[in-house]
Design a protein around this motif. Structure first.
Motif, PDB file in Angstrom:
ATOM      1  N   UNK A  85      -3.691   3.742  -6.060  1.00 28.02           N
ATOM      2  CA  UNK A  85      -3.601   5.150  -5.664  1.00 28.02           C
ATOM      3  C   UNK A  85      -2.921   5.318  -4.304  1.00 28.02           C
ATOM      4  N   UNK A  86      -3.158   4.373  -3.393  1.00 24.49           N
ATOM      5  CA  UNK A  86      -2.521   4.469  -2.082  1.00 24.49           C
ATOM      6  C   UNK A  86      -1.006   4.367  -2.210  1.00 24.49           C
ATOM      7  N   UNK A 142      -7.454   2.222   4.185  1.00 22.02           N
ATOM      8  CA  UNK A 142      -8.435   1.660   5.114  1.00 22.02           C
ATOM      9  C   UNK A 142      -8.136   0.193   5.379  1.00 22.02           C
ATOM     10  N   UNK A 143      -7.844  -0.556   4.313  1.00 21.50           N
ATOM     11  CA  UNK A 143      -7.504  -1.972   4.476  1.00 21.50           C
ATOM     12  C   UNK A 143      -6.196  -2.129   5.253  1.00 21.50           C
ATOM     13  N   UNK A 144      -5.255  -1.240   4.989  1.00 20.43           N
ATOM     14  CA  UNK A 144      -3.959  -1.278   5.669  1.00 20.43           C
ATOM     15  C   UNK A 144      -4.125  -1.027   7.165  1.00 20.43           C
ATOM     16  N   UNK A 145      -4.855   0.048   7.515  1.00 21.31           N
ATOM     17  CA  UNK A 145      -5.015   0.427   8.921  1.00 21.31           C
ATOM     18  C   UNK A 145      -5.825  -0.594   9.712  1.00 21.31           C
ATOM     19  N   UNK A 146      -6.731  -1.312   9.044  1.00 18.43           N
ATOM     20  CA  UNK A 146      -7.555  -2.313   9.736  1.00 18.43           C
ATOM     21  C   UNK A 146      -6.888  -3.685   9.784  1.00 18.43           C
ATOM     22  N   UNK A 147      -5.636  -3.758   9.312  1.00 24.41           N
ATOM     23  CA  UNK A 147      -4.877  -4.997   9.429  1.00 24.41           C
ATOM     24  C   UNK A 147      -5.202  -6.049   8.394  1.00 24.41           C
TER      25      UNK A 147
END
Length: 547
Positions: free
Chosen positions: A66-67, A151-156
Motif C-alpha cells: 500500500x505504501x 513507518x519502517x522507511x522513516x525509522x531507517x
C-alpha cells in the motif's frame, strides 16, 4: 458463509503484505487476468471499461504494498499538477501573441519568456521524480532491504521500492518533456493520467510508452474481435514458453557456473556465457510477449521492444532491435537534446572552422552517445560494473560507427564479398559475441567477477566434460539440458522466420480449426509439463523486474 469469510480474509491479507505480489508467471496472475478479461468484455460502455482498467491497475499495484501505491499516486499528482501549470503558461502565450506580427527571431524571443517559466515547473518536477528514483537506486545499491510501510522507511529499517519505478519514471519524464517542447498537450483529467501511468500490463518491465498514445487507445478501445483475442493469447502463450520452459532452465545452469567459477572447466564457463545471452533474451522478450499479448486481447497495441536482435549485423544495429523503447527514450530525451543544444552545436561549428573536422565529427557523435550510455548503465544498476557495462557499449558503438569505412576498405583488400551468406553469419556471431561479453560485466557480481569469468574460461579447458555427462550435473539433468538447447534453437528459428517476413500467427489462423486447436493444446501442454516450477521455485524472477 464460512467460505465467503475465508475468501474475504485471504483478500485482506493480500492487500496487507507483499507476500502475494503478483508476477506475470504466477497462477494468481492468470486468475486475475481471466476475471479482468471477463468483466472487461461484459462491459460495453467505453468510460466504464476505462474505469475497470484503472481498478485492475490499482488492484494489481496494491499487491506490491500500500505504501508503494501512495508513492506512485503522489508521483502521478506531481506530474499532473506540473503538466497543468505548463499548459496554463502556454495558453497565456497563445493568447498573448494573437494579433501581434513578429519576425521569426522575435517569435523565438517572445516564446522564450514563457518557456523560461515552464522550465522552472519542469525542473521542480524532475527534481522530485528523479530524486525519488535515484534515492531508491542508491538504497538498493547499498543493500538496504525493501520494506512495506512508511513507518519502517522513516525509522531507517529499509526503503520502499515502488513497482516499476524505473519504467513509470522514464515515461513520466518523457510526458513532461514533450509538454515543455510543445509536442503534446497536457491531460486535464487526473484519472486519465493515472490509468495510463499505472497500466498494469506494462508497469513492471515496460515497454516504455508515451502517455498520449496509450491514452488515445484506452479512450477508443475497439469491440470484441475473436481473431485479435486469439492473436493476443497466442502471443502470451509463446511468452510463457520462452520464459518458463527456456529461460528458467538456462538460468539454473548459468547461476550454478557463475556462482562458483573455480569449480568449472573453461568449456563449461564458455557455455554459461553463451547461454546467459539466450537466457536474458528468452526472459525479457518472453515478458514482453505476455505484456503485448495481454494488451492485444483488449484491443491495445503496445510498442514492440524486440525485433530479432540476434540477427543484427553490428553493435549499433543491435540496439535498434533490443529494448527498443528504452533506446528510443534515450535518443529522444538525452541524445538529441544534447546534440541539438545551441551551445553544443556552436562548439562543433567552432572546431570545424579551425579545420578540426575529424575532431568535431567525433565530439558531435561521442559526447551525446557517452551521455546516453552512462545513463543507460546506471539505469540498469548503480554499481561500477553497470557503469563499465554502459561505457563498454558506448565504446563498441563508437568503434562500429567510426571504423565502418576502414572495415569496408579492409574487406575490399581481402576480397571479402559482403553479399555472401558466410559474411552475414560472421556478422551475426560477432554481434552476439559483443553482447555476451558485455553481459559478463554484470553476470558474476562486479568487475572482479568479469575478470574471473575470462580467467576461468581460459585457465583449464577439460574438453572431455562435453562427453562424460559432467554438463548434466550443474542443476540440469540430461532431459532438462536438451530441452533448454532445443528450446533455444526453436526460438532462433522462429526469429529467423520473422526476420524473413513470415507471419506465423496469421499462418496459424489460416489452418483448419481442428489442426489449429491441436497446436494450441500442444503449446499449453508444453508449458504445463515442461515449465520450471515446484518447491523452492521463485516465480517472481523476471530479469528486468528489478530495474
Amino acid at each position: 458463509m464460512a467460505l465467503l469469510q475465508r475468501l474475504w480474509d485471504l483478500f485482506t491479507e493480500m492487500l496487507s503484505t507483499t507476500e502475494y505480489a503478483m508476477s506475470y508467471n504466477q497462477i494468481r496472475f492468470l486468475v486475475f487476468l481471466a476475471v479482468f478479461f471477463t468483466v472487461f468484455f461484459l462491459v460495453k460502455f467505453k468510460p466504464i471499461r476505462k474505469v475497470w482498467i484503472l481498478i485492475g491497475n490499482i488492484f494489481f499495484y496494491i499487491l506490491s504494498g500500500k505504501a508503494a501505491l501512495f508513492i506512485i499516486l503522489g508521483t502521478a499528482l506531481i506530474v499532473y499538477i506540473t503538466s497543468l501549470l505548463m499548459g496554463m503558461v502556454y495558453k497565456r502565450y497563445e493568447k498573448a501573441k494573437e494579433g501581434i506580427e513578429l519576425k521569426p527571431k522575435e517569435q523565438v524571443a517572445f516564446l522564450g519568456k514563457y518557456k523560461r517559466i515552464t522550465k522552472i515547473f519542469l525542473w521542480l518536477a524532475l527534481v522530485l521524480i528523479l530524486g525519488l528514483w535515484i534515492y531508491v537506486k542508491i538504497g538498493k545499491f547499498k543493500g538496504m532491504p525493501s520494506v512495506d510501510s512508511f513507518k519502517q522507511w522513516f525509522t531507517g529499517m529499509g526503503i520502499i521500492v515502488p513497482l516499476g519505478i524505473s519504467y513509470y519514471t522514464l515515461s513520466a519524464v518523457g510526458y513532461l518533456a514533450d509538454i515543455y517542447w510543445r509536442k503534446t498537450k497536457p491531460t486535464y483529467n487526473f484519472l486519465n493520467l493515472l490509468v495510463v501511468m499505472t497500466y498494469f500490463p506494462h508497469i513492471v518491465q515496460g515497454p516504455i510508452s508515451k502517455y498520449d498514445k496509450l491514452l488515445k487507445q484506452i479512450n477508443n478501445i475497439p469491440k470484441f474481435d475473436y481473431t485479435r483475442v486469439c492473436f493476443g493469447l497466442q502471443r502470451m502463450l509463446w511468452g510463457y514458453i520462452k520464459k518458463m520452459v527456456i529461460a528458467d532452465r538456462l538460468i539454473i545452469y548459468t547461476d550454478a557456473v557463475f556462482g562458483n567459477l573455480a569449480n568449472y572447466a573453461g568449456v563449461e564457463v564458455f557455455l554459461a556465457v553463451v547461454f546467459s545471452g539466450m537466457q536474458l533474451y528468452a526472459d525479457f522478450s518472453g515478458c514482453m510477449d505476455i505484456v503485448i499479448g495481454a494488451s492485444q486481447v483488449i484491443g491495445i497495441e503496445m510498442e514492440e521492444n524486440f525485433r530479432q536482435p540476434f540477427f543484427a549485423k553490428s553493435a549499433t544495429e543491435f540496439w535498434t532491435r533490443w529494448h527498443m523503447t528504452l533506446s528510443g527514450w534515450t535518443k529522444s530525451y538525452i541524445y538529441l537534446p544534447i546534440a541539438m543544444s545551441p551551445k553544443f552545436m556552436k562548439l562543433v561549428r567552432t572546431l570545424k572552422k579551425k579545420k578540426l573536422k575529424w575532431l568535431s565529427s567525433f565530439i558531435n557523435s561521442f559526447i551525446p552517445l557517452v551521455s546516453v550510455w552512462i545513463f543507460t548503465g546506471l539505469w540498469h544498476g548503480t554499481g561500477v560494473d553497470y557503469l563499465m557495462w554502459g561505457l563498454y557499449w558506448c565504446a563498441m558503438m563508437t568503434l562500429s560507427n567510426e571504423t565502418s569505412f576502414i572495415m569496408k576498405k579492409v574487406g575490399k583488400v581481402l576480397r571479402i564479398d559482403e553479399t555472401k551468406n558466410y559474411f552475414r553469419y560472421w556478422q551475426y556471431i560477432r554481434t552476439y559475441a559483443i553482447f555476451v561479453i558485455g553481459k559478463c560485466f554484470t553476470a558474476a557480481g562486479g568487475l572482479a567477477g568479469f575478470v574471473a569469468i575470462w580467467r576461468s574460461m581460459f585457465a583449464e579447458h577439460r574438453l572431455w566434460v562435453l562427453f562424460d555427462e559432467s554438463l548434466f550435473t550443474h542443476g540440469l539433468d540430461r532431459r532438462d539440458f536438451y530441452i533448454a538447447v532445443i528450446g533455444m534453437l526453436i526460438m532462433l528459428l522462429i526469429d529467423l522466420a520473422h526476420e524473413k517476413g513470415a507471419k506465423i500467427r496469421e499462418a496459424i489462423a489460416a489452418i483448419p480449426l481442428p489442426v489449429r486447436w491441436c497446436i494450441y493444446i500442444t503449446a499449453i501442454v508444453v508449458v504445463a509439463v515442461l515449465a520450471i516450477y515446484g518447491p523452492g521455485f521463485d516465480a517472481s524472477g523476471f530479469a528486468y523486474g528489478e530495474y
